[in-house]
Design an enzyme around this catalytic site. Sequence first.
Site, PDB file in Angstrom:
ATOM      1  N   ARG A  35      11.364  22.945  31.695  1.00 38.52           N
ATOM      2  CA  ARG A  35      11.022  22.365  30.401  1.00 38.52           C
ATOM      3  C   ARG A  35       9.658  21.688  30.489  1.00 38.52           C
ATOM      4  O   ARG A  35       9.547  20.459  30.581  1.00 38.52           O
ATOM      5  CB  ARG A  35      12.089  21.370  29.956  1.00 38.52           C
ATOM      6  CG  ARG A  35      13.266  22.031  29.285  1.00 38.52           C
ATOM      7  CD  ARG A  35      14.071  21.042  28.484  1.00 38.52           C
ATOM      8  NE  ARG A  35      15.034  21.697  27.642  1.00 38.52           N
ATOM      9  CZ  ARG A  35      15.843  21.067  26.796  1.00 38.52           C
ATOM     10  NH1 ARG A  35      15.780  19.756  26.692  1.00 38.52           N
ATOM     11  NH2 ARG A  35      16.702  21.739  26.058  1.00 38.52           N
ATOM     12  N   GLN A  48       6.917  27.027  27.295  1.00 37.76           N
ATOM     13  CA  GLN A  48       7.627  27.131  26.017  1.00 37.76           C
ATOM     14  C   GLN A  48       7.734  28.576  25.533  1.00 37.76           C
ATOM     15  O   GLN A  48       8.746  28.967  24.957  1.00 37.76           O
ATOM     16  CB  GLN A  48       6.934  26.273  24.962  1.00 37.76           C
ATOM     17  CG  GLN A  48       7.143  24.784  25.172  1.00 37.76           C
ATOM     18  CD  GLN A  48       6.464  23.957  24.105  1.00 37.76           C
ATOM     19  OE1 GLN A  48       5.715  24.477  23.276  1.00 37.76           O
ATOM     20  NE2 GLN A  48       6.704  22.664  24.105  1.00 37.76           N
ATOM     21  N   ASP A 105      10.824  30.213  26.995  1.00 33.96           N
ATOM     22  CA  ASP A 105      12.072  29.466  26.902  1.00 33.96           C
ATOM     23  C   ASP A 105      13.114  30.239  26.106  1.00 33.96           C
ATOM     24  O   ASP A 105      13.279  30.055  24.895  1.00 33.96           O
ATOM     25  CB  ASP A 105      11.812  28.100  26.260  1.00 33.96           C
ATOM     26  CG  ASP A 105      12.978  27.150  26.459  1.00 33.96           C
ATOM     27  OD1 ASP A 105      14.024  27.604  26.948  1.00 33.96           O
ATOM     28  OD2 ASP A 105      12.838  25.956  26.126  1.00 33.96           O
TER      29      ASP A 105
END
Length: 521
Positions: free
Chosen positions: A128, A133, A136
């Site tokens: 994270r 991102q 993800d």
Amino acid sequence: MSIGVLKEIEPRERRVAATPASVGRLVKMGLAVIVESGAGASAGFEDAAYAEAGAQIVPKAADVIREADVITKVRPPGAHPETGEHEADQLRAGQKLISFLWPAQNKELVERLAKRKATVLAMDAVPRITRAQKLDALSATANVNGYRAVIEAASHYGRLLGGQVTAAGRIKPAQVFIIGAGVAGLAAIGAARALGAMVKAFDTRPVVREQVTSMGAEFVPFEFQGETGEGQGGYAKEVSDAYLAAEQQLIAEHCRTSDIVITTALIPGKKAPELITSGAVVGMHRGSVIVDLAAEQGGNCALTERDRTVERYGVTIVGHTDLTSRMALQASELYAMTIVNLIDEIMGKKKTWELSLDDEIQRGMLVLLDGELKWPPPRPEIRGGAPAPAPKPPAHAPKPEVPESPWPGRIGTALALAFLTPVGLFGSQELVQHLTVFLLACVVGWHLVWNVTPALHTPLMSVTNAISGIIVIGGMLLAANGGGGGAPVAALLGAVAVLLASINVAGGFLVTQRMLRMFRK
């Protein structure tokens, strides 16, 4: 290098690891793509679409595994329901696998893959951090999952979620309680609010309060002797038994007044915490609905049954683990793009597959490297910043501030009184009235301009343009009539007023047009 796309063997799984759009991206990167026939059919993607995007279609999974260098899947490898052959046993030594894996819960599967000398990257282990991102997959999946949970709850609820006033009577809005304000929880909040429900949300992490309230939901606070449920990387963590008991009591109180409860609480690598006890279910009114998004990891409700919808004490409890798969087309598009981004991240500018153990993203996702266990990854080293430099002494001592002299103000006041006193005593009543209006306008205008924020100066200019337009008309009338009584001074002042007001109007419009052009694309 070739990328293989397998058809999912889990009966409830309709998603696919690649779409025609993602295949096109991979082909442009110089990669060959091999797709098992029918892999995307359940998600709405035909073999012809994959072939048109540049993929090679092969009839069986064994053909994909034999020819591809990298195998991509959604679910972890498993045994085929018809043949009983395990997908992991078909991998070649050195072959790469990208899929959800959940290594903490599937240690036996990890050992099986290690025997095959495979290199495995887990899509559920993306760190994270900001740079990760775009990879993800958990967040992308959770977003769809939270939305679908509200749709499932609405289908079982039997009433409207939004309030209405009709000729037949008033309909109260549904009371929705979200447990866990992660990506899935926030998506559920947005969907429930869009349908008109009143939403409350609970999370052990106080930092999510602002996110919850910004979406129009009420945040349910919880404090317990200085302990919080926030763990490393922004995830939840295991808590003490006393903390859990107090948490269960608070949740039971809110479940009692809620029509729909959606639970999303998960702890990485652990069984989902039991937050809704059987007693809390008994306390809910008949017709209520619980949607347990943590059913795959054991469930947040004590009465949840995996992959089943059951009714207990008049409350419908939904424990299906395929909610994301019920929106297979959208979910597949999101998941496929995270895999494309991962492959692009690994290959880089060299366009070759080179895993870097120094890269925080790749190291965090790596479970096996040629059969060698690399999970869990080492904790990232936290390096202290350089000490702040000592402040340098000033080269020159600051000059003492000299107080402002009061005499300019006093002189100005004296001159104003010297001018206004005889005008007030000996001037005509009409002159005194006009002069009073003029001075008051100056005072009000001064305070108005200097007390307005600079961001509103341009709209204020539009108002002053309108006032200047009135001045132009008045000045023109005064100049045309020669001052009203033949006074040349009044006519001259009228002409000057027309000139200055016209400059103000023209300049204001030019500035406004320039500002508007800045916002044009």
